[in-house]
Every structure is written in structure tokens, then in C-alpha cells.
Enzyme design. Sequence first.
Site, PDB file in Angstrom:
ATOM      1  N   ASN A 197      34.039  46.811  35.388  1.00 29.90           N
ATOM      2  CA  ASN A 197      34.204  45.410  35.811  1.00 29.90           C
ATOM      3  C   ASN A 197      34.907  44.539  34.779  1.00 29.90           C
ATOM      4  O   ASN A 197      35.567  43.558  35.139  1.00 29.90           O
ATOM      5  CB  ASN A 197      32.804  44.845  36.110  1.00 29.90           C
TER       6      ASN A 197
ATOM      7  N   TYR B 161      48.646  40.056  35.464  1.00 30.66           N
ATOM      8  CA  TYR B 161      47.267  40.327  35.913  1.00 30.66           C
ATOM      9  C   TYR B 161      47.284  41.148  37.205  1.00 30.66           C
ATOM     10  O   TYR B 161      46.569  42.143  37.326  1.00 30.66           O
ATOM     11  CB  TYR B 161      46.564  38.981  36.123  1.00 30.66           C
TER      12      TYR B 161
ATOM     13  N   SER C 268      41.064  43.003  42.215  1.00 31.17           N
ATOM     14  CA  SER C 268      41.209  41.574  42.539  1.00 31.17           C
ATOM     15  C   SER C 268      42.087  41.410  43.774  1.00 31.17           C
ATOM     16  O   SER C 268      42.972  42.231  44.030  1.00 31.17           O
ATOM     17  CB  SER C 268      41.878  40.840  41.375  1.00 31.17           C
TER      18      SER C 268
ATOM     19  N   ILE D 155      35.841  33.779  42.938  1.00 33.83           N
ATOM     20  CA  ILE D 155      34.396  33.807  42.718  1.00 33.83           C
ATOM     21  C   ILE D 155      34.074  32.811  41.600  1.00 33.83           C
ATOM     22  O   ILE D 155      34.782  32.772  40.584  1.00 33.83           O
ATOM     23  CB  ILE D 155      33.930  35.227  42.296  1.00 33.83           C
TER      24      ILE D 155
ATOM     25  N   GLY E  96      31.499  44.579  30.982  1.00 33.08           N
ATOM     26  CA  GLY E  96      31.622  43.133  31.215  1.00 33.08           C
ATOM     27  C   GLY E  96      30.349  42.569  31.818  1.00 33.08           C
ATOM     28  O   GLY E  96      30.397  41.657  32.643  1.00 33.08           O
ATOM     29  N   ALA E  97      29.193  43.101  31.369  1.00 32.57           N
ATOM     30  CA  ALA E  97      27.914  42.740  31.996  1.00 32.57           C
ATOM     31  C   ALA E  97      27.287  41.479  31.410  1.00 32.57           C
ATOM     32  O   ALA E  97      26.210  41.069  31.835  1.00 32.57           O
ATOM     33  CB  ALA E  97      26.923  43.906  31.859  1.00 32.57           C
TER      34      ALA E  97
ATOM     35  N   ARG F  98      28.167  38.314  31.550  1.00 39.29           N
ATOM     36  CA  ARG F  98      28.174  37.088  32.365  1.00 39.29           C
ATOM     37  C   ARG F  98      28.926  37.348  33.673  1.00 39.29           C
ATOM     38  O   ARG F  98      29.464  38.446  33.889  1.00 39.29           O
ATOM     39  CB  ARG F  98      28.821  35.936  31.596  1.00 39.29           C
TER      40      ARG F  98
ATOM     41  N   THR G  58      48.060  44.774  36.621  1.00 37.58           N
ATOM     42  CA  THR G  58      46.923  45.575  36.125  1.00 37.58           C
ATOM     43  C   THR G  58      45.960  45.885  37.265  1.00 37.58           C
ATOM     44  O   THR G  58      45.438  46.995  37.369  1.00 37.58           O
ATOM     45  CB  THR G  58      46.134  44.837  35.015  1.00 37.58           C
TER      46      THR G  58
HETATM   47  P1  NAD Z   1      34.166  36.429  33.230  1.00 41.83           P
HETATM   48  O1  NAD Z   1      35.254  36.067  32.295  1.00 41.83           O
HETATM   49  O2  NAD Z   1      33.208  35.393  33.668  1.00 41.83           O
HETATM   50  O3  NAD Z   1      33.327  37.664  32.648  1.00 41.83           O
HETATM   51  C1  NAD Z   1      34.003  38.799  32.157  1.00 41.83           C
HETATM   52  C2  NAD Z   1      33.107  39.525  31.179  1.00 41.83           C
HETATM   53  O4  NAD Z   1      33.861  40.649  30.680  1.00 41.83           O
HETATM   54  C3  NAD Z   1      32.734  38.651  29.972  1.00 41.83           C
HETATM   55  O5  NAD Z   1      31.360  38.789  29.669  1.00 41.83           O
HETATM   56  C4  NAD Z   1      33.621  39.190  28.859  1.00 41.83           C
HETATM   57  O6  NAD Z   1      33.060  39.078  27.558  1.00 41.83           O
HETATM   58  C5  NAD Z   1      33.780  40.653  29.265  1.00 41.83           C
HETATM   59  N1  NAD Z   1      34.992  41.228  28.687  1.00 41.83           N
HETATM   60  C6  NAD Z   1      36.235  40.693  28.651  1.00 41.83           C
HETATM   61  N2  NAD Z   1      37.072  41.478  27.973  1.00 41.83           N
HETATM   62  C7  NAD Z   1      36.348  42.536  27.563  1.00 41.83           C
HETATM   63  C8  NAD Z   1      36.650  43.686  26.794  1.00 41.83           C
HETATM   64  N3  NAD Z   1      37.864  43.878  26.291  1.00 41.83           N
HETATM   65  N4  NAD Z   1      35.665  44.579  26.562  1.00 41.83           N
HETATM   66  C9  NAD Z   1      34.408  44.372  27.032  1.00 41.83           C
HETATM   67  N5  NAD Z   1      34.067  43.304  27.758  1.00 41.83           N
HETATM   68  C10 NAD Z   1      35.023  42.387  28.019  1.00 41.83           C
HETATM   69  O7  NAD Z   1      34.911  37.081  34.480  1.00 41.83           O
HETATM   70  P2  NAD Z   1      34.398  37.366  35.968  1.00 41.83           P
HETATM   71  O8  NAD Z   1      34.924  36.300  36.830  1.00 41.83           O
HETATM   72  O9  NAD Z   1      32.963  37.702  35.992  1.00 41.83           O
HETATM   73  O10 NAD Z   1      35.286  38.669  36.281  1.00 41.83           O
HETATM   74  C11 NAD Z   1      34.769  39.987  36.259  1.00 41.83           C
HETATM   75  C12 NAD Z   1      35.821  40.915  36.820  1.00 41.83           C
HETATM   76  O11 NAD Z   1      36.149  40.509  38.151  1.00 41.83           O
HETATM   77  C13 NAD Z   1      37.135  40.906  36.038  1.00 41.83           C
HETATM   78  O12 NAD Z   1      37.680  42.204  36.006  1.00 41.83           O
HETATM   79  C14 NAD Z   1      38.008  39.989  36.858  1.00 41.83           C
HETATM   80  O13 NAD Z   1      39.385  40.270  36.676  1.00 41.83           O
HETATM   81  C15 NAD Z   1      37.543  40.337  38.257  1.00 41.83           C
HETATM   82  N6  NAD Z   1      37.833  39.303  39.244  1.00 41.83           N
HETATM   83  C16 NAD Z   1      37.253  38.079  39.143  1.00 41.83           C
HETATM   84  C17 NAD Z   1      37.535  37.130  40.111  1.00 41.83           C
HETATM   85  C18 NAD Z   1      36.919  35.764  40.089  1.00 41.83           C
HETATM   86  O14 NAD Z   1      37.288  34.950  40.959  1.00 41.83           O
HETATM   87  N7  NAD Z   1      36.007  35.433  39.182  1.00 41.83           N
HETATM   88  C19 NAD Z   1      38.411  37.425  41.163  1.00 41.83           C
HETATM   89  C20 NAD Z   1      38.980  38.702  41.211  1.00 41.83           C
HETATM   90  C21 NAD Z   1      38.680  39.636  40.257  1.00 41.83           C
END
Ligand code: NAD
Length: 251
Positions: free
Chosen positions: A89, A158, A141, A190, A14-15, A17, A161
Site C-alpha cells: 500500500n 504518479y 489508483s 479518499i 504504509g500502515a 496512517r 507508477t
Molecule cells: P498517506 O500519505 O496518508 O499514507 C501513506 C503512508 O505510506 C504514510 O504512513 C507514509 O509514511 C507511508 N510511506 C510513504 N512512503 C513510504 C516509503 N518509502 N516506505 C514506507 N512507507 C512509506 O497516503 P494514503 O492516502 O493513505 O495512500 C495510501 C496508498 O493509496 C498510496 O499508495 C496511494 O498512492 C494510494 N492511493 C490513495 C488515494 C487517496 O485518495 N488517498 C487514491 C488512490 C491511491
Amino acid sequence: MQRLLDGKVVVVTGAGRGIGRAIAEEMAGQGADVVAVDYDLPTSAVETIEAMGRKCLAFQADVASLARASGITDEIIAQLGGLHVLVSNAGISQPKPLVELSEAEWDRTFDVNLKGCFNWCKAAVPHMLRQGWGRIVIVSSVSAKHGGVLGTVSKACYAATKAGLLGLTRGLAKELAPTITVNAICPGIIETAMTAPITGSPEANRILEGIPLGRFGRPDDVAHVAVFLVSPWADYLTGEIIDVNGGLYID
Ligand code: NAD
């Protein structure tokens, strides 16, 4: 000048973005070569990391595929000679309430968020064990602990998971010690594309009142903790769950 991750090869899922991209860039800034894996080919992240003078391989992949994780891992070893750090991630949100959620949507959320982490651990761990050293960081999370901050958005699927990831973290930490440490981060809210509907909503100010540090988190806030967890500063730390949430939830 020596940096914290000189000589290390780091894989971040998930790198492309958000939090994953910030982690990939922060680790490159500490001297690591980076493998960026994403559902959408993470071209722009690669350009940034290469401009920092580090090697960066990019792979388009769905983390739900174990075969893809194994194939990419073999390529990493062939091209970069090792794999030292895995940051699991990649994740997707799932806001539907139970009564509206289909079985296929439930399964897909688990396949990406929980099985995706299993897949990458399964692929990477044998190499780390052979090397005699490894570090795994799992992005869970705050929802895993409190079930969701917003009354209007369901977090049941969610959260399930993400709670599963905490069990995986603790189990693997014991199983893989002392060669590999396994720790998790629980981000709060975030500012990324995932949370834009929340941070940009009319409710944002009300939500901010519940965050003692008075702001939403930034991807860098999580990335700094991820770097710490794989650095020598955290060599005696495993099975730990670190909250990065500005005090939104304290346990
Ligand atoms: P985001 O949606 O901005 O980025 C997620 C990235 O993961 C994207 O580039 C996407 O293309 C990639 N991705 C999604 N599904 C995928 C798959 N099946 N295979 C490969 N890549 C995949 O999300 P984010 O906010 O940067 O979140 C990153 C991680 O942090 C996630 O696991 C999310 O659940 C967790 N998280 C985020 C928050 C928040 O507030 N943003 C809070 C708690 C946990």
C-alpha cells in the site's frame, strides 16, 4: 466466533496512517496478526491493534529497499511463524508537471510506488509458496486509468507508477496461481493526509459533483474491499482490478 482472517499473518506497507492503517486495523478486527511497516515507525497503529487483542509488529522501513524487505520478512517468519497476506500500500504522490520534474524525483516516485511493491512481493512470495497459500493486494489508483482528475495537478509520473502496478498485478496473478492470488484496488479520492490539499480546497465542491455517490471516500471504504480480497469469499478471484471510487470513473 470464527472470523475471516483467524490464524493469518498480514503485512501492510504504509500502515502508519491513512488507507494502510485502516487496512491493518480492519484485518486485525477479522482476527489477523499484523505487521505494520512504514517510513515513520507506526507506533500509534500498533497500540490500536494490540488493544484489539492481536499481535502487531512494527518496522520502520523504506519500501524502496529490497534488502530491508527481505530482512524484515525473515524476522516476521522467525517471530510469527508465517506470512500469509501482503498488502502493498505504501505510496507517495508526485504532482509536478513534466517540465518541472527532475530525473531524481521521477526515479524516487518509481522506487517507492512500483519498485517498493516488487521488493515486498520478492521478499514475501517465496515464503507463501513454501506455505502453499498466499494472498497479495496491491493498492494502485484511479489515476492509473484516467491520468488524473484535476486539471491543475499533474498525475503523469504518479499515474505511470500506478499503471505499472496493474501490469504487475496481472502478471503475478498468472505466475503465482494457483498458490497465491494477486489483486489490485484502484481508490478514487479518499480522505487522507495525501489528499487533504484536494478535499480541503475551494475546488472540493466542484469535484464532488463528479462523484455519483456524492462524497469523498474514506479509508474504511478501501479497507473493506481489501479484507474481502484476502478472505475466503474471494478464493476464486485473481488478477482483478477493483475500483473503489464512488463512481468517479467507471470502466
Ligand atoms: P498517506 O500519505 O496518508 O499514507 C501513506 C503512508 O505510506 C504514510 O504512513 C507514509 O509514511 C507511508 N510511506 C510513504 N512512503 C513510504 C516509503 N518509502 N516506505 C514506507 N512507507 C512509506 O497516503 P494514503 O492516502 O493513505 O495512500 C495510501 C496508498 O493509496 C498510496 O499508495 C496511494 O498512492 C494510494 N492511493 C490513495 C488515494 C487517496 O485518495 N488517498 C487514491 C488512490 C491511491
